[in-house]
Scaffold this motif. Sequence first.
Motif, short mmCIF file in Angstrom:
data_model
loop_
_atom_site.label_atom_id
_atom_site.label_comp_id
_atom_site.label_asym_id
_atom_site.label_seq_id
_atom_site.Cartn_x
_atom_site.Cartn_y
_atom_site.Cartn_z
N HIS A 114 0.82 -1.22 0.00
CA HIS A 114 0.00 0.00 0.00
C HIS A 114 0.86 1.27 0.00
O HIS A 114 0.52 2.27 -0.66
N HIS A 118 1.02 4.41 -2.80
CA HIS A 118 0.83 5.86 -2.63
C HIS A 118 1.90 6.62 -3.42
O HIS A 118 1.62 7.61 -4.08
N SER A 142 -0.09 10.19 5.48
CA SER A 142 -1.45 9.62 5.46
C SER A 142 -1.94 9.43 6.89
O SER A 142 -1.31 9.90 7.84
N ASP A 310 -6.89 6.95 -0.13
CA ASP A 310 -6.85 5.55 -0.52
C ASP A 310 -7.72 5.27 -1.75
O ASP A 310 -8.90 5.62 -1.78
ZN ZN Z 1 -3.23 5.07 2.40
#
Ligand code: ZN
Length: 343
Positions: A114, A118, A142, A310
Amino acid sequence: MSKKTIHILAIESSCDDTGASVLKNNRVLSNEVAGQKVHAAYGGVVPELASRAHQQNIVPVVDQALKIANVDKSELDAIAFTRGPGLMGSLLVGTSFAKSLSIALDIPLIPVNHMQAHVLAHFIEDESQKQPPFPFLCMTISGGHTQILRVNSHEDFEILGETIDDAVGEAFDKTAKLLGLPYPGGPLIDKNSKKGNPLAFSFSEPKTPNPLDFSFSGFKTAILYFLQREQKKDSDFIKNNINDICASVQRSLVNILMNRLKLAAEKSGIKHVAIAGGVSANSEIRSTLKAMEKELGWITYIPKFEYTTDNAAMIGIVGYYKYLSKDFSSENVIATSRLDINK
Ligand code: ZN
Ligand code: KG4
């Protein structure tokens, strides 16, 4: 030689947004996200409710993404999904779905980190984005992470600094909670700040042994004590000063971020500087970063709004690069709540 067209279905379910996206090579054909309003009443994400909502959302969100992209399941070349880091129960929903579909369609399965996603969102081919050259600096900000990375290639990330406790998104959200604003509070602090005076109140900058690291837990406590002190003098202090408080908190958080980023640029000599992650949707961090082009000669990279918080398109772009290098995995791959940036 003509290049093969690759269609990738990407799934993101690491926290409280269920995302599905279809990419044609490095272009996004659809990018669907179902948010989860259920958490607002609790002032934060409730993991059990998140995984339950992912289970309800995942099939309709994937269907919608395929429909908007006008791509049939039979045309898919691979399935990419978020393997971690994130909430275990949430990750399991996306992981199980991706595995089942990959077996049913007999196409490769691509696990994605993840945090890499980003950063690599910058490489989505889109008229409104330019792609940074290697090496570049990327500050990933984040709700779960705060890191300054030196990005050497699509798969080589060097951590120059990171938070030793809370993430900057948590500092936004927890301050918002203290102010009585619903979750996620970051966007509301941003909105209120536009009407407030950023110099009304000042908060000191936390120090860390590595000057490129961040610490936000002390910041949150400082806000709590500040509010308690002021409310003793004026019980309506928050109500009467909400915009000034938001603007001052936002200015302090942006200063903390920018001071570290400037130091990283100075130390590394790199002038190509990017931001990524949900907090990079913040209007003040965007304008402050942009101002560094004139002030310090940086070339800056800010992702398109829908690729900051996200989303599954960012998972798809990592999937695309991994597809090109045939970096597939078996159905034995497991979700993991903690995952190093280079894994
Ligand atoms: Zn994230
Ligand atoms: O990347 P993201 O969607 O999820 C994680 O991987 O954590 O980031 C969510 C975080 C939340 O803390 C939210 O409050 C923050 O991003 N955020 C903002 C803004 N938009 C989202 N923070 C400040 N200003 C914004 N405009």
